[in-house]
Scaffold this active site. Structure first.
Site, PDB file in Angstrom:
ATOM      1  N   THR A  56      36.583 -29.017 -51.968  1.00 47.93           N
ATOM      2  CA  THR A  56      35.794 -28.953 -51.113  1.00 47.93           C
ATOM      3  C   THR A  56      34.716 -28.362 -52.287  1.00 47.93           C
ATOM      4  OG1 THR A  56      36.094 -28.601 -49.293  1.00 47.93           O
ATOM      5  CG2 THR A  56      34.049 -28.965 -49.681  1.00 47.93           C
ATOM      6  N   TYR A 144      47.918 -22.902 -47.872  1.00 51.35           N
ATOM      7  CA  TYR A 144      46.786 -24.145 -46.881  1.00 51.35           C
ATOM      8  C   TYR A 144      47.723 -25.438 -46.910  1.00 51.35           C
ATOM      9  CZ  TYR A 144      43.022 -27.522 -47.397  1.00 51.35           C
ATOM     10  OH  TYR A 144      41.974 -28.648 -47.650  1.00 51.35           O
ATOM     11  N   LYS A 172      45.657 -21.886 -43.023  1.00 48.78           N
ATOM     12  CA  LYS A 172      44.791 -22.818 -42.663  1.00 48.78           C
ATOM     13  C   LYS A 172      45.535 -24.486 -42.540  1.00 48.78           C
ATOM     14  CE  LYS A 172      41.262 -25.273 -45.627  1.00 48.78           C
ATOM     15  NZ  LYS A 172      40.339 -25.430 -46.782  1.00 48.78           N
ATOM     16  N   VAL A 212      37.960 -22.476 -41.026  1.00 52.05           N
ATOM     17  CA  VAL A 212      37.939 -22.543 -42.934  1.00 52.05           C
ATOM     18  C   VAL A 212      37.047 -24.124 -42.869  1.00 52.05           C
ATOM     19  CG1 VAL A 212      38.617 -23.027 -45.199  1.00 52.05           C
ATOM     20  CG2 VAL A 212      39.298 -21.367 -43.640  1.00 52.05           C
TER      21      VAL A 212
END
Length: 305
Positions: A56, A144, A172, A212
Site C-alpha cells: 500500500t 506476509y 500477516k 494490518v
C-alpha cells in the site's frame, strides 16, 4: 529498538495500518506529509502500529534511499507511541537482507517480509529466503503471505518450520485460508494478523492478534474498538462495527485497489497525500463518486465538498 506497543500475544500491537506513501504533485516523496499522516493515523485513528514501505506504500516504486527516509520520518513522528514495522521484502534475497539491515539502522521496531513474487520459488526457497532475512538483524519479523500477489502461498508445513526461528514471530495473512491459519496457530506460537479487511472479524474469531489494515486510514478508530470489544467477549458489538464499516471496505478494497482508493479516501477526510506513482493511476471521477457513497454509507465524516 523495542516496540512501544507490542505484547507477547501481539508483538507488533493490535491495530496497524499499512500506510500509503504521500507524494508531491510532481511525484516526489513528501516527507512532511509522511510525518503528518503517521501522526493522524496514531492520534486520530487509534493505530498502535504502522506498516511502512509495504504494498500500500507503493514499495515497488520507491528507492532504497526513499524507504530509509520514510522509516526515519515515521519514527520521528510516532516512534515513541506506535510500533513502526518496515517492509523489507523483495523477490531478491540479497536485496531483502540489505533492506532489513537498512531498516534496523534507521531504528525500525520490526520487519514485514513478503513472499518473493514473480520468480515463484519452491517451499524450500521460501524457507531459506525468510530465514536469511530473519538472520540479518535482531528485529522481529512478520511474514506476509499473499499468494494473490506473489503467486506462491506459504504452506502450512513451511510456516511451522519458520516458526522455530526465534525472530519470526507473526504472519500477516492475505491468503484467506482460515482453516490453514487455525492449524498454524494451533501448532505454533506465531501471532496472526488479518491482512485482508474483508476477513478482519473472521480472523478475530479464530484468535488473531489484530489487523494490518488498509481501510484503517479512515476507520482505524472503529477497527481498534472492534478488536477491544471482541477481546473482551462482546462479539455482538464487534459484529455491529463490522457491519458498519463494510461499505468502507467495499469502497476501498473491492474497486480500484488499496493504495489508489486509500489515497482518494484520505483526500476526502482532509488528509491529502498526493497522487500515486505509475504503473498505478489515480482514481477516476466515477470511482471517486462511488467511493464517496461508500464512505458516507460507512459513517465516515467527509471534509471535502
Amino acid at each position: 529498538m523495542a516496540s512501544p506497543t507490542g505484547t507477547t500475544d501481539a508483538p507488533f500491537g493490535r491495530m496497524l495500518t499499512a500506510m500509503v506513501t504521500p507524494f508531491t504533485p510532481d511525484g516526489e516523496v513528501d516527507y512532511v506529509a509522511v510525518r503528518r499522516l503517521a501522526t493522524y493515523l496514531v492520534d486520530e485513528q487509534h493505530n498502535d502500529g504502522l506498516i511502512v514501505n509495504g504494498t500500500t506504500g507503493e514499495s515497488p516504486t520507491t528507492s532504497d534511499e526513499e524507504k530509509q527516509r520514510i522509516v526515519s520520518a515515521v519514527l520521528d513522528a510516532v516512534g515513541d507511541r506506535a510500533t513502526v514495522v518496515a517492509g523489507a521484502g523483495t523477490n531478491d534475497t540479497r536485496h531483502s537482507v540489505e533492506l532489513a539491515k537498512q531498516a534496523a539502522r534507521a531504528g525500525a521496531h520490526g520487519l514485514l517480509v513478503v513472499t518473493p513474487y514473480y520468480n515463484k520459488p519452491p517451499q524450500e526457497g521460501l524457507y531459506r529466503h525468510f530465514s536469511a532475512v530473519a538472520d540479518a538483524t535482531g528485529l522481529p519479523v512478520m511474514l506476509y503471505d499473499i499468494p494473490g500477489r506473489s503467486g506462491v502461498p506459504i504452506k502450512t508445513e513451511t510456516l511451522i518450520r519458520l516458526a522455530q526461528h526465534e525472530r519470526i514471530v507473526a504472519v500477516k495473512d492475505a491468503k484467506g485460508d482460515l482453516f490453514a491459519g487455525s492449524q498454524v496457530m494451533t501448532a505454533t506460537d506465531l501471532a496472526f494478523y488479518s491482512g485482508d479487511d474483508l476477513l478482519n472479524l473472521a480472523w478475530l474469531s479464530l484468535g488473531a492478534a489484530g489487523f494490518v489494515s488498509v481501510v484503517g486510514h479512515v476507520v482505524g478508530a472503529e477497527l481498534a474498538r472492534m478488536i477491544r470489544l471482541h477481546k473482551n467477549g462482546d462479539v455482538a458489538q464487534a459484529l455491529a462495527i463490522h457491519t458498519q464499516v463494510a461499505p468502507v471496505v467495499d469502497g476501498i478494497m473491492l474497486r480500484a485497489g488499496g493504495a489508489i482508493m486509500a489515497k482518494a479516501a484520505l483526500s476526502m477526510v482532509g488528509v491529502p497525500v498526493g497522487p500515486v506513482r505509475l504503473p498505478l493511476v489515480d482514481a477516476t471521477e466515477k470511482q471517486i463518486a462511488e467511493l464517496r457513497a461508500c464512505l458516507v454509507a460507512g459513517g465516515v465524516k467527509l471534509t471535502d465538498a
